[in-house]
Write a protein that holds these residues in place. Structure first.
Motif, short mmCIF file in Angstrom:
data_model
loop_
_atom_site.label_atom_id
_atom_site.label_comp_id
_atom_site.label_asym_id
_atom_site.label_seq_id
_atom_site.Cartn_x
_atom_site.Cartn_y
_atom_site.Cartn_z
N ASP A 99 61.24 45.73 32.61
CA ASP A 99 62.58 46.29 32.60
C ASP A 99 63.29 45.72 31.38
O ASP A 99 64.07 44.78 31.47
N ASP A 100 62.98 46.32 30.24
CA ASP A 100 63.47 45.79 28.97
C ASP A 100 63.91 46.97 28.11
O ASP A 100 63.17 47.93 27.94
N ASP A 101 65.12 46.89 27.53
CA ASP A 101 65.65 47.98 26.71
C ASP A 101 64.77 48.27 25.50
O ASP A 101 64.56 49.44 25.14
N ASP A 102 64.23 47.22 24.86
CA ASP A 102 63.38 47.43 23.69
C ASP A 102 62.09 48.17 24.06
O ASP A 102 61.65 49.06 23.35
N ILE A 103 61.49 47.78 25.18
CA ILE A 103 60.26 48.45 25.63
C ILE A 103 60.54 49.91 25.93
O ILE A 103 59.78 50.79 25.54
N ARG A 104 61.62 50.18 26.65
CA ARG A 104 61.97 51.57 26.96
C ARG A 104 62.22 52.37 25.69
O ARG A 104 61.80 53.52 25.60
N ALA A 105 62.84 51.78 24.71
CA ALA A 105 63.09 52.47 23.44
C ALA A 105 61.79 52.81 22.73
O ALA A 105 61.61 53.92 22.22
N VAL A 106 60.86 51.87 22.71
CA VAL A 106 59.57 52.12 22.05
C VAL A 106 58.78 53.18 22.80
O VAL A 106 58.21 54.09 22.20
N LEU A 107 58.74 53.10 24.13
CA LEU A 107 57.99 54.07 24.91
C LEU A 107 58.59 55.47 24.80
O LEU A 107 57.88 56.46 24.89
N GLY A 108 59.89 55.56 24.58
CA GLY A 108 60.55 56.85 24.45
C GLY A 108 60.56 57.38 23.03
O GLY A 108 60.96 58.51 22.77
N ASP A 109 60.09 56.58 22.07
CA ASP A 109 60.10 56.96 20.66
C ASP A 109 59.02 58.01 20.40
O ASP A 109 57.85 57.79 20.71
N THR A 110 59.40 59.14 19.83
CA THR A 110 58.43 60.21 19.54
C THR A 110 58.05 60.24 18.07
O THR A 110 57.36 61.15 17.64
N SER A 111 58.50 59.25 17.29
CA SER A 111 58.13 59.25 15.87
C SER A 111 56.72 58.71 15.70
O SER A 111 56.19 57.99 16.55
#
Length: 92
Positions: free
Chosen positions: A65-77
């Motif tokens: 439950d980490d904002d950075d992990i969620r951001a990376v997993l949601g990154d489509t680049s």
């Protein structure tokens, strides 16, 4: 090792995309049994077992439950490792 002893029961599967209308699902001759299965039947059975296993495992998986992990997993680049260029995954 690798030998079939006399009198030992053996089981085999005949796989195919289709079978003749008069083909039997199971043939038994002596202690040898051959089952006819289509690829679809085998794959559907494997999928059902895998799906059931994933459903049993899923509740046990602890996701961070980490904002950075969620951001990376949601990154489509996508990063081109050779050039370092960054683009979107859906770009040609």
């Amino acid at each position: 090792m690798g030998r079939l002893g006399i009198g030992r029961a053996s089981l085999a599967y005949a796989l195919g995309s289709t079978f003749a209308p008069d083909a039997r699902e199971k043939i038994q001759e002596g202690r040898t049994t051959v089952y006819a299965r289509t690829y679809d039947t085998v794959l559907n059975g494997a999928h059902a077992r895998t799906y059931k296993l994933l459903n049993q495992i899923d509740p046990l998986v602890q996701r961070p439950d980490d904002d950075d992990i969620r951001a990376v997993l949601g990154d489509t680049s996508v990063i081109n490792v050779a050039t370092g260029d960054v683009g979107l995954a859906d770009e040609g």
